[in-house]
Design a protein around this motif. Structure first.
Motif, mmCIF file in Angstrom:
data_model
loop_
_atom_site.group_PDB
_atom_site.id
_atom_site.type_symbol
_atom_site.label_atom_id
_atom_site.label_comp_id
_atom_site.label_asym_id
_atom_site.label_seq_id
_atom_site.Cartn_x
_atom_site.Cartn_y
_atom_site.Cartn_z
ATOM 1 N N ALA A 566 -5.104 -2.388 -7.774
ATOM 2 C CA ALA A 566 -4.615 -1.752 -6.554
ATOM 3 C C ALA A 566 -4.364 -0.270 -6.792
ATOM 4 C CB ALA A 566 -3.329 -2.431 -6.085
ATOM 5 N N ARG A 567 -4.751 0.540 -5.831
ATOM 6 C CA ARG A 567 -4.451 1.964 -5.878
ATOM 7 C C ARG A 567 -3.078 2.215 -5.269
ATOM 8 N NH1 ARG A 567 -9.626 2.548 -2.362
ATOM 9 N NH2 ARG A 567 -8.466 0.741 -1.617
ATOM 10 N N GLN A 568 -2.576 3.446 -5.396
ATOM 11 C CA GLN A 568 -1.276 3.763 -4.816
ATOM 12 C C GLN A 568 -1.292 3.560 -3.305
ATOM 13 O OE1 GLN A 568 0.016 7.679 -5.985
ATOM 14 N NE2 GLN A 568 0.659 6.998 -8.026
ATOM 15 N N ARG A 569 -2.380 3.957 -2.672
ATOM 16 C CA ARG A 569 -2.419 3.794 -1.211
ATOM 17 C C ARG A 569 -2.495 2.323 -0.808
ATOM 18 N NH1 ARG A 569 -7.414 6.378 -2.188
ATOM 19 N NH2 ARG A 569 -9.290 5.132 -1.790
ATOM 20 N N ASP A 570 -3.043 1.473 -1.684
ATOM 21 C CA ASP A 570 -3.053 0.040 -1.386
ATOM 22 C C ASP A 570 -1.637 -0.521 -1.385
ATOM 23 O OD1 ASP A 570 -5.854 -0.027 -1.279
ATOM 24 O OD2 ASP A 570 -5.997 -0.253 -3.450
ATOM 25 N N ILE A 571 -0.845 -0.116 -2.377
ATOM 26 C CA ILE A 571 0.547 -0.570 -2.450
ATOM 27 C C ILE A 571 1.341 -0.021 -1.271
ATOM 28 C CG2 ILE A 571 2.648 -0.539 -3.836
ATOM 29 C CD1 ILE A 571 0.399 -2.210 -5.026
ATOM 30 N N GLN A 572 1.109 1.246 -0.955
ATOM 31 C CA GLN A 572 1.834 1.845 0.161
ATOM 32 C C GLN A 572 1.471 1.148 1.468
ATOM 33 O OE1 GLN A 572 2.176 6.074 0.044
ATOM 34 N NE2 GLN A 572 2.313 6.310 2.251
ATOM 35 N N ARG A 573 0.188 0.830 1.634
ATOM 36 C CA ARG A 573 -0.246 0.137 2.850
ATOM 37 C C ARG A 573 0.394 -1.243 2.941
ATOM 38 N NH1 ARG A 573 -5.922 -0.013 2.260
ATOM 39 N NH2 ARG A 573 -5.950 2.138 2.980
ATOM 40 N N GLN A 574 0.531 -1.917 1.799
ATOM 41 C CA GLN A 574 1.132 -3.251 1.764
ATOM 42 C C GLN A 574 2.555 -3.216 2.323
ATOM 43 O OE1 GLN A 574 0.113 -6.416 0.305
ATOM 44 N NE2 GLN A 574 2.047 -7.168 1.149
ATOM 45 N N PHE A 575 3.368 -2.288 1.828
ATOM 46 C CA PHE A 575 4.767 -2.254 2.243
ATOM 47 C C PHE A 575 4.940 -1.623 3.624
ATOM 48 C CE2 PHE A 575 5.177 -3.215 -2.194
ATOM 49 C CZ PHE A 575 6.298 -4.035 -2.236
ATOM 50 N N MET A 576 4.065 -0.709 3.998
ATOM 51 C CA MET A 576 4.100 -0.187 5.365
ATOM 52 C C MET A 576 3.777 -1.296 6.360
ATOM 53 S SD MET A 576 4.903 3.054 5.666
ATOM 54 C CE MET A 576 4.102 3.656 7.142
ATOM 55 N N ALA A 577 2.816 -2.147 5.982
ATOM 56 C CA ALA A 577 2.462 -3.268 6.862
ATOM 57 C C ALA A 577 3.646 -4.205 7.042
ATOM 58 C CB ALA A 577 1.264 -4.030 6.276
ATOM 59 N N GLU A 578 4.404 -4.424 5.983
ATOM 60 C CA GLU A 578 5.570 -5.300 6.091
ATOM 61 C C GLU A 578 6.621 -4.696 7.013
ATOM 62 O OE1 GLU A 578 7.111 -6.661 2.401
ATOM 63 O OE2 GLU A 578 5.136 -7.134 1.556
ATOM 64 N N ALA A 579 6.863 -3.390 6.868
ATOM 65 C CA ALA A 579 7.860 -2.739 7.727
ATOM 66 C C ALA A 579 7.426 -2.779 9.184
ATOM 67 C CB ALA A 579 8.069 -1.288 7.277
ATOM 68 N N VAL A 580 6.145 -2.516 9.431
ATOM 69 C CA VAL A 580 5.643 -2.534 10.810
ATOM 70 C C VAL A 580 5.681 -3.947 11.375
ATOM 71 C CG1 VAL A 580 3.588 -2.186 12.227
ATOM 72 C CG2 VAL A 580 4.230 -0.463 10.553
ATOM 73 N N LEU A 581 5.358 -4.940 10.546
ATOM 74 C CA LEU A 581 5.398 -6.324 11.035
ATOM 75 C C LEU A 581 6.818 -6.709 11.442
ATOM 76 C CD1 LEU A 581 3.908 -8.960 11.551
ATOM 77 C CD2 LEU A 581 4.382 -9.627 9.194
ATOM 78 N N VAL A 582 7.795 -6.330 10.622
ATOM 79 C CA VAL A 582 9.189 -6.640 10.963
ATOM 80 C C VAL A 582 9.561 -6.012 12.301
ATOM 81 C CG1 VAL A 582 11.594 -6.203 10.306
ATOM 82 C CG2 VAL A 582 9.967 -6.968 8.593
ATOM 83 N N THR A 583 9.250 -4.730 12.464
ATOM 84 C CA THR A 583 9.635 -4.045 13.701
ATOM 85 C C THR A 583 8.793 -4.508 14.887
ATOM 86 O OG1 THR A 583 8.209 -2.190 13.026
ATOM 87 C CG2 THR A 583 10.553 -2.012 12.549
ATOM 88 N N ALA A 584 7.535 -4.881 14.633
ATOM 89 C CA ALA A 584 6.698 -5.374 15.730
ATOM 90 C C ALA A 584 7.222 -6.715 16.241
ATOM 91 C CB ALA A 584 5.245 -5.508 15.276
ATOM 92 N N VAL A 585 7.591 -7.599 15.313
ATOM 93 C CA VAL A 585 8.171 -8.883 15.738
ATOM 94 C C VAL A 585 9.495 -8.639 16.458
ATOM 95 C CG1 VAL A 585 9.163 -11.049 14.908
ATOM 96 C CG2 VAL A 585 7.025 -10.208 13.927
#
Length: 649
Positions: A566-585
């Motif tokens: 995984a690259r740095q942007r892959d890790i960042q995308r992973q955790f950004m997706a989690e934050a967005v999923l929480v707020t989207a739900v």
């Protein structure tokens, strides 16, 4: 010796500490290590704890960089690779097998194996087929969908080996692979490593156990950061390792869609695994979104109610009336020729003079005292007052002073209480017979007066048959552009002052009043929305706090993902997706809660105005909150040192 080495270390040194900011003295772990490993070799690096063997493995696997010296991989200097190039190399060349297995606990055996291929951009169908094949080959075909906690230590290590081979596993780096296993499982793992070496994989085994190390054809001993013994390089590289060379630096990359899908799936599992904490985090977002929707709905509803009341006689209407010259002197009344002067003013669309006085209307034995009005045919248009039954009198009626009338809803109820149709019937207005030709639409009350308690006849008929004077009580003016209401009112005053030779009229600028009221109500609605948005900010801070905790709890998972490519942007995308999923739900639940609350208020007769735009805005703000407040934790996760992350709990 035949052939160039696959891996060559030249004078590698590695030190920790010694930086002014950390205050710790420098500690040299590796002291000038030089080493060459050919493709297809099975090499064991043995040494006691603290000898530097794990640090050497991290450098070999591109998880760490040397402080000094040169690392050549397939003839290329790794020291010049940036972070993405190192991630590519880990993804394409290396497969890690750790003592602690290092499997992602929320993923199944097959999903753990597929992680390197995901970052390599392998299509989903191909990933699934290869992971199933590898696990089946390692005796895990019946455990594909089991989570790590459902597997024994030996089974977890088999999953780790399958993961190391997912992208080809040209070089398998095994760090104490048998340290956490019983003797039987340890023997099975060593047999697998020997089998891999026989198939042409380069196997580098790190261990402190000399008996384990002795099973490798080549044993390198490291002590105090230096190589003190080496059983020697092979004279001929293994023929089966001919494909071990790494392609040019242009490897495939994961598609954004595939990574996002995987990130969302992983995020949902993390959320579900911590349901109570996730629920508390969502609560702030839900309250914020619901508050925004309810506040905007109530604010807009109240605004619409006020505007509806003020627009009883039109939102672009102003009224001109005569005023006294002084408290003791009566001013000149309005005249019908003032109408033409007003019509000449720019921005004036239509003019409707109106003469009024109290009259008595009679039908049969019923008398009713009401307001009698004389108007032109522009009355209905300027005052936005349509006829619901019959028709309005026309220009021909006005020219011949016809005895026709339209009546308000209150007059209709008083004179026609028997339910008969008033249109076509005769009534007396101050003893003058008039035929009812229409019934005005209901207006309700305004300023404490019943606007429906009136009878309206043509202006000419009112002058000639009822009042005997051609002086309008007021003149209604409809304008084109409400934003120019003040300028238009000033122009009317100026024209009439010139025409009447004096400033003796007053203008009630309802259009300007409505414009100001509309702007004020809009400002209040925005303020209510901003106040409610504070809840979203508070919820966002809660999301950031939880995400920071999540990063700390999942440092080992981050290290695993980095080790698998995984690259740095892959890790960042992973955790950004989690934050967005929480707020989207949370945003979705908040929208539903806000609409339910607004419906409840509506049923309780509170004025509300539902707006799809407000719902979309609130939901969008919730998602934006996830992006904004999730960025710092995601960035923190992406910048974790992979070695420290792998050692984390």
């Amino acid at each position: 010796m035949s052939g160039a080495p696959l891996i060559e270390l030249r004078g590698i040194r590695k030190s920790y500490g010694g930086q002014p900011r950390d205050g710790a003295p420098a500690t040299e772990v590796l002291r000038g290590v030089s080493l060459r490993i050919h493709a297809g070799e099975f090499v064991a690096i043995v040494g006691a704890s603290g000898s530097g063997k794990s640090t050497l493995m991290h450098i070999l696997g591109c998880l760490d960089r040397a402080s000094e010296g040169q690392y050549l991989f397939d003839g290329r200097d790794v020291g010049g690779f940036d972070a993405d190039a190192l991630a590519w190399l880990r993804r394409e060349a290396f497969g890690f097998v750790f003592q602690g297995y290092h499997l992602v606990p929320t993923e199944s055996a097959r999903e753990n194996v597929e992680i390197p291929a995901l970052y390599a951009g392998m299509p989903e169908a191909a990933r699934r087929e290869r992971s199933t094949t590898l696990l089946s080959r390692l005796g895990m075909g019946t455990r594909l969908d089991h989570r790590p906690r459902q597997l024994s230590g030996g089974q977890q290590q088999r999953v780790a080996i399958a993961r190391a081979l997912m992208n080809g596993g040209r070089i398998v780096l095994a760090d104490e692979p048998t340290g956490a296993l019983d003797s039987r499982s340890g023997a099975e793992v060593m047999a697998l490593l020997r089998e891999l070496a026989a198939q042409g994989h380069t196997v580098i085994l790190i261990t402190h156990d000399r008996e384990i190390a002795a099973q490798a054809p080549r044993v390198i001993e490291i002590r105090d950061g230096q190589i003190v013994a080496d059983s020697g390089e092979p004279q001929e590289p293994a023929a089966a390792a001919a494909d071990a060379a790494i392609p040019a630096l242009a490897g495939g990359e994961a598609s954004v869609a595939a990574e996002l899908r995987d990130a969302m799936r992983a995020a949902w599992r993390v959320m579900w695994g911590n349901r109570f904490r996730t629920g508390l985090t969502l609560l702030g977002i839900v309250i914020g979104v619901a508050s925004v929707i309810v506040m905007l709905a109530v604010g807009s509803g109240s605004q619409n109610q006020v505007m509806a009341q003020m627009e009883t006689f039109g939102s672009r209407t102003m009224f001109v009336a005569a005023m006294s010259a002084s408290s003791r002197e009566r001013g000149a009344p309005l005249r019908l020729d003032d109408v033409g002067v007003i019509e000449s003013v720019p921005n004036v669309l239509a003019v409707a003079p109106y003469i009024e006085d109290r009259v008595v209307v009679r039908r049969g034995g019923i008398d009713h005292n009401t307001e009698g009005g004389g108007a032109t045919v522009a009355f209905g248009k300027v005052l936005r007052w349509p006829v619901t039954e019959g028709a309005m009198f026309d220009a021909a009626d006005e020219r011949r002073a016809a005895k026709v009338a339209v009546i308000g809803q209150t007059v209709r109820k008083r004179l026609f209480a028997d339910g008969s149709d008033p249109v076509g019937q005769d009534i007396l207005v101050d003893k003058v017979p008039f035929q009812v030709v229409g019934v005005l639409a209901a207006k309700g009350s305004s300023g404490g007066e019943d606007q429906d308690d009136r009878v309206v006849v043509p202006m000419s008929a009112a002058v000639a048959r009822l009042y005997g004077r051609p002086y309008p009580s007021w003149i209604a003016v409809e304008i084109r552009d409400r934003d120019l209401a003040s300028e238009t009112a000033a122009a009317i005053e100026a024209r009439l002052a010139e025409h009447r030779r004096g400033k003796d009229v007053r203008i009630w600028n309802q259009a300007e009043a409505i414009r100001v009221q509309t702007a004020t109500a809009r400002t209040m609605t925005v303020m209510l929305g901003l106040i409610a948005a504070v809840s979203l900010v508070v919820g966002g801070i809660g999301v950031m706090n939880v995400m920071l905790m999540t990063v700390r709890e999942r440092t080992r998972e981050i290290g695993i993902r980095v080790a698998t490519g995984a690259r740095q942007r892959d890790i960042q995308r992973q955790f950004m997706a989690e934050a967005v999923l929480v707020t989207a739900v949370g945003g979705g639940v908040g929208v539903a809660a806000g609409l339910i609350t607004a419906v409840g208020l509506w049923l309780a007769d509170v004025p509300v105005a539902f707006s799809a735009a407000a719902c979309a805005l609130a939901f969008g703000c919730a998602v934006l909150t996830g992006l904004v407040f999730g960025f710092m934790p995601a960035r923190s996760a992406a910048r974790l040192d992979p070695v420290l992350a792998l050692a984390g709990e």
